[in-house]
Every structure is written in structure tokens, then in C-alpha cells.
Design an enzyme around this catalytic site. Structure first.
Site, PDB file in Angstrom:
ATOM      1  CG  PHE A 149      -1.853   1.258   1.113  1.00  0.00           C
ATOM      2  CD1 PHE A 149      -3.023   1.205   0.369  1.00  0.00           C
ATOM      3  CD2 PHE A 149      -1.503   2.464   1.701  1.00  0.00           C
ATOM      4  CE1 PHE A 149      -3.838   2.329   0.228  1.00  0.00           C
ATOM      5  CE2 PHE A 149      -2.316   3.593   1.561  1.00  0.00           C
ATOM      6  CZ  PHE A 149      -3.485   3.515   0.829  1.00  0.00           C
ATOM      7  CG  ASP A 234       5.604   4.070   1.872  1.00  0.00           C
ATOM      8  OD1 ASP A 234       5.574   4.813   2.872  1.00  0.00           O
ATOM      9  OD2 ASP A 234       4.624   3.913   1.122  1.00  0.00           O
ATOM     10  CE  LYS A 263      -1.151   7.131   6.678  1.00  0.00           C
ATOM     11  NZ  LYS A 263      -0.832   6.003   5.818  1.00  0.00           N
TER      12      LYS A 263
END
Ligand SMILES: *Cc1c(COP(=O)(O)O)cnc(C)c1O
Length: 407
Positions: A149, A234, A263
Site C-alpha cells: 500500500f 516507504d 502521516k
């Protein structure tokens, strides 16, 4: 069929109806409507309090409305919020310096959302592949992992292995090759002279907190180095203390070539993301190659700087490590016929519900009834990822409820 009169409908029901009617239906949220948050707690519009065990997919590692982050935001709101990159501002430089010093790289390119930072890394690695490695024009390949993802843009969903993420959204960007996650031989076999990069999550969060075999990241980084392939981590979800280290790559002493953060870099206050790398990679970008109207804006930079400082000053990586291993042990000790496995690192924990016990959704709904907000991921997994500021006492109370629900 009965219609609820406005007088008898709870506030929650009214907000749910409104959202149902006016929003796109691209999410399936739990039926709770939140109006206030502080630290690890959130309150709904009917006055109920909940422990936030999702932390907005790790965007709120520092807790809701951390006073230092809110203060930095307020101060910046009163000075200057946006300049665009057509001009300099006095927040971006200091922010990027602290980000580079904290992560140990030469330079950072600021964006806003995680997906934008992933796109930035993809462009960086491709151009580096052409310039530094001499890959023939338009032939650069990037290897990615099944069940990845990395966000929701068309390029990114194009290399997803999740049918629903792709269905109806093609045609997709070529140049990506999928291999099984955690399989070092598959990576070795996939590398060819046109391979520019390998993009990987150190733990696959959205896939259900999948932890690769010990040594995988280290071996993958080594393999990339031997073959001149850019190793791109990531760490949008795993980074900034979540897994018990500042970056999850630190668990295996791995230094990626390109590091992607987002985030929690915005402390749950403002979207802030970045692609971080040494000059060799960053210098492929020249003026006009890439950009973002909001990336590097002074408000985001001030928030990002404060968010980083909270993680450092409150030693949130260490808290996450200590509380995470203890909490995981406690979860494993719950005698339950429904639990297949508890896995994770630090306070990034997945509890897998046996298929014979149904999906994870009813467990999350039962937890919600008991004041704990957790969200299922991939049908069978309940994710526990509270803000890293959580205390042992709060977790201990939560365990009582979790144990009750699991029995
Ligand atoms: C959340 C996430 C993204 C995408 O971030 P957005 O801010 O939602 O675009 C990318 N990669 C990982 C690992 C994520 O967890």
C-alpha cells in the site's frame, strides 16, 4: 419502515445520515461521529469518550492536539501560512534541516500527502536511473511487493495487487514489477539491467501488519546495493517512532537510498510529507522538474518541525518499543478461541481473527461499544496502533475490555 423524527434521533444518527447523503461512499467507517480529541482520547457528539487505537493510521503518533504542535501551528497561523515555492519562507529551511539531521540524509523534498511523496520518490528514482545508470529512455523499472500500500493515485494503484484498488481505474502507468513480499530470492530474480529501484514497506500496514522475515530488509538493501538499484523505503506508516525505532529500517541497521515519510510528520494537525535522500538522488531534480503549490509551506513546515521535536523530546520511539512489546505479550496471553496470531513491532500491532470466527469487523464494533476505537484491516485483522504518548495504565484498562471482547 419507520422514519426517525429529528427529536428522537441521536446526534450521531443525524450526522451519519448527512454523511451518507452528501459524501462519496469511498469509505466504510465505524458509526461513530467524533467532535473532540485530546491526547489518546476522542469524544463523540453524544458525549461518549473513546481510546483512539488507530491514531489515523499512525498520523497521530504524538496524540491528538499535542500542545507543542498546536502552539507552533497557532503561532505560524498568525504570521504567514503560504508563499508557494515561487518565494522562500523562513520555516522550510529550518524544518528540512531538522528532518535531514534526524534521518541522516543530505536533503528532503517536502510535499503534503503520503501519496505525493511516493510519487516524488518514483520520479526521483526513474530520473536517477536514466542519468546515473544509463537505463535506456522509458525503460526504467521499479520493483514493488504484492499486497503493497503506497497510496491512491492512478500510478500507485496501478501497481497494487489488490483488485479493488485497481478495478475500473485503468489504464495504468507501466514500468512496475510485482514480487512476493519478504521473499529475497524473488527480488534477486526480478532485478535486471533496467531495474532502477525497489520500493518497499518495512512492515506492510494496510495489508494487515505483515512483518517480513528477520533480515529481509537488510538482505534486500544489500542486494540493491550490489546491483546499483535504489532501495526506497516507504516509512509513511512505520516511521517516526511507530515501530519502536525512529524508522523501522533502524531495526536492521538499514539506510535506504530514498526514504519516504508522511502521516505523523504533520502531527495529526496538517498534511506534511517528504521524500528524503542524499544529493546523488535529490540532485536529479532541477527547477521546473517537480513541485507542489503547498509543499514546504510555512504552516506545514512549522507543524512538521514541532512534530519531529515531540517525537525526539518525549522519546516516543523508546516508549513505543517498551509499551509495544509488553502490550503484544499481554494480547498473546488472552485465552481466546478467536485469535489466530498477534504480530507487529512496537505499537504497530495486528491481531488476526480466525476465519472460523468470522471477520474482524464485529470485534471492532464490540470494542467501539466499550470505548475503544480500532479498525479492521483486510477482513481478519484488528489493528492496534494507539498514539505513542499512551500510558501503560491506559493500555492496561484497554486490555480488560479487549480480553472481554475476545472471549
Ligand atoms: C498512508 C500511507 C500512504 C499514503 O499516504 P496518504 O497521505 O494517504 O496519501 C502511503 N504509504 C503507506 C505505507 C501508508 O501507510
Amino acid at each position: 419502515m419507520t422514519t426517525m423524527s429529528a427529536a428522537t434521533a441521536s446526534l450521531t444518527e443525524r450526522y451519519l445520515e448527512e454523511a451518507e447523503r452528501y459524501s462519496a461512499h469511498n469509505y466504510h467507517p465505524l458509526p461513530v461521529v467524533l467532535e473532540r480529541g485530546e491526547g489518546v482520547w476522542v469524544w463523540d457528539v453524544d458525549g461518549n469518550r473513546y481510546l483512539d487505537m488507530l491514531s489515523s493510521y499512525s498520523a497521530v503518533n504524538q496524540g491528538h492536539r499535542h500542545p507543542a504542535i498546536v502552539a507552533a501551528a497557532k503561532e505560524q497561523l498568525d504570521r504567514l501560512t503560504l508563499t508557494s515555492r515561487a518565494f522562500h519562507n523562513d520555516q522550510m529551511g529550518p524544518f528540512l534541516r531538522e528532518l535531514c539531521e534526524a534521518s541522516g540524509f543530505d536533503a528532503a523534498l517536502p510535499m503534503n500527502t503520503g501519496a505525493e511523496a511516493v510519487e516524488t520518490a518514483i520520479k526521483m528514482v526513474r530520473k536517477w536511473g536514466y542519468q546515473a545508470r544509463g537505463i535506456p529512455e522509458d525503460k526504467a523499472e521499479i520493483i514493488v511487493c504484492e499486497d503493497n500500500f503506497h497510496g491512491r493515485t492512478t500510478t500507485i494503484v496501478g501497481f497494487s495487487s489488490e483488485a479493488q484498488y485497481r478495478e475500473g481505474f485503468g489504464p495504468f502507468t507501466p514500468g512496475f514489477k510485482l514480487i512476493p513480499y519478504g521473499d529475497i530470492d524473488a527480488l534477486r530474480a526480478a532485478i535486471n539491467p533496467n531495474t532502477a529501484g525497489f520500493l518497499v514497506e518495512p512492515i506492510q500496514g494496510e495489508a494487515g501488519v505483515i512483518v517480513p522475515p528477520d533480515g529481509y530488509m537488510q538482505q534486500a538493501a544489500e542486494l540493491c546495493r550490489e546491483n546499483g538499484v535504489a532501495f526506497v523505503a516507504d516509512e509513511i506508516q512505520t516511521g517516526l517512532g511507530r515501530t519502536g525505532r525512529f524508522f523501522c529500517c533502524d531495526w536492521e541497521g538499514v539506510r535506504p537510498d530514498v526514504l519516504i515519510v508522511g502521516k505523523a510528520l504533520g502531527g495529526g494537525v496538517y498534511p506534511v510529507s517528504a521524500a528524503i535522500a542524499d544529493k546523488e538522488f535529490m540532485d536529479v531534480f532541477r527547477p521546473g522538474d517537480h513541485g507542489s503549490t503547498f509543499g514546504g509551506n510555512p504552516l506545514g513546515a512549522a507543524v512538521g518541525m514541532a512534530s519531529l521535536r515531540v517525537i525526539r523530546d518525549e522519546q516516543l520511539s523508546r516508549r513505543s518499543d517498551e509499551l509495544g512489546s509488553w502490550f503484544m505479550e499481554q494480547l498473546r496471553a488472552i485465552p481466546s478461541p478467536h485469535v489466530e496470531q498477534v504480530r507487529g513491532k512496537g505499537l504497530m500491532i495486528g491481531l488476526v481473527i480466525r476465519e472460523s470466527s468470522g471477520t474482524a469487523r464485529p470485534f471492532c464494533e464490540a470494542l467501539e461499544q466499550r470505548g475503544i476505537l480500532a479498525k479492521e484491516t483486510h477482513h481478519q485483522v484488528v489493528r492496534f496502533a494507539p498514539p505513542l504518548t499512551v500510558s501503560r495504565d491506559v493500555l492496561r484498562d484497554a486490555l480488560v475490555e479487549i480480553a472481554d471482547v475476545l472471549r
